[in-house]
Design an enzyme around this catalytic site. Structure first.
Site, PDB file in Angstrom:
ATOM      1  N   GLY A   1      -9.290  -0.243  -2.273  1.00 26.55           N
ATOM      2  CA  GLY A   1      -7.993  -0.304  -1.604  1.00 26.55           C
ATOM      3  C   GLY A   1      -7.262   1.012  -1.815  1.00 26.55           C
ATOM      4  O   GLY A   1      -7.143   1.483  -2.948  1.00 26.55           O
ATOM      5  N   SER A   2      -6.750   1.644  -0.765  1.00 26.01           N
ATOM      6  CA  SER A   2      -6.257   3.005  -0.926  1.00 26.01           C
ATOM      7  C   SER A   2      -5.506   3.471   0.317  1.00 26.01           C
ATOM      8  O   SER A   2      -5.145   2.672   1.177  1.00 26.01           O
ATOM      9  CB  SER A   2      -7.447   3.936  -1.186  1.00 26.01           C
ATOM     10  OG  SER A   2      -8.420   3.767  -0.164  1.00 26.01           O
TER      11      SER A   2
END
Length: 225
Positions: free
Chosen positions: A194-195
């Site tokens: 997740g980013s």
């Protein structure tokens, strides 16, 4: 994206970065489910879920960049969370004049392979340790752990791609080095898990996308160069 394309994306083989995670969860699955004890079988079932998640998270579908070379492509899958003028990262030496920045947020459900937006040469890479705030926030660009890449186009102009860690992400991976020559859509890294990925366009180049739009890394056109 059609239903068939969506299915192919989900069933795509994993990136090589998944190997240690698949080996660990796969081994625990076999060991846990091979024993008669309830506790170890439970561990095996949990590990099996982890194995399936890693296959999904690290999937690496083929992408087909447009044939034109005068385009800036999305460097990541995800949702555009901001399109605004911003000063390029100071460490990349691109000056202090604001340029258009397109920020794409990647949830744990998105493909996490980062791709080059255009052809050129990697002329500067700068890593910064930092916090792990929600990557969708504007201040994540300056406060979160991040890796900044300056791409010099064939005509001498510069672009910047910034990999930003998020709440869950704890590892930024970048495979290119300074001096690497790249083509549009080339894989250059990923972020676990997740980013956000920011793209700074060259001066005078205006983005064609808007906030809320869904990006397909290596295929969606962000701007004409």
């Amino acid at each position: 994206m059609s239903l068939i394309q969506s299915i192919k994306s989900v069933l795509a083989p994993p990136h090589r970065a998944a190997i240690p995670f698949l080996a660990l969860t796969g081994g625990l699955t076999v060991l846990g489910r091979a024993t008669p004890w309830r506790a170890t079988r439970l561990i095996g079932n949990v590990a099996l879920g982890g194995f399936a998640f890693c296959l999904y998270f690290f999937r690496d579908p083929k992408r087909f960049p447009p044939a034109r070379t005068d385009l800036a492509l999305a460097p990541a899958d995800g949702r555009v969370v901001s399109v605004e003028l911003a000063t390029p990262p100071a460490a990349l030496g691109m000056g202090s004049d604001p340029v258009w920045r397109v920020a794409t947020f990647l949830s744990v459900l998105n493909v996490h392979i980062n791709r080059m937006p255009a052809a050129g040469t990697v002329t500067k890479i700068a890593y910064h340790a930092g916090q792990f705030l929600n990557a969708s926030l504007d201040k994540a660009s300056d406060l979160n752990e991040r890796n900044e890449v300056r791409l010099t186009l064939e005509d001498g102009r510069h672009m910047a791609i910034v990999q930003i860690a998020g709440l869950i992400a704890r590892r930024i991976v970048c495979y290119v080095e300074e001096g690497s020559t790249v083509e549009p859509g080339d894989r250059f890294g990923l972020i676990r898990f997740g980013s956000r990925t920011d793209l700074y366009l060259p001066p005078g180049v205006t983005p064609l996308v808007s906030t809320g739009q869904i990006m397909v890394g290596g295929e969606t056109v962000i701007a004409h160069l």
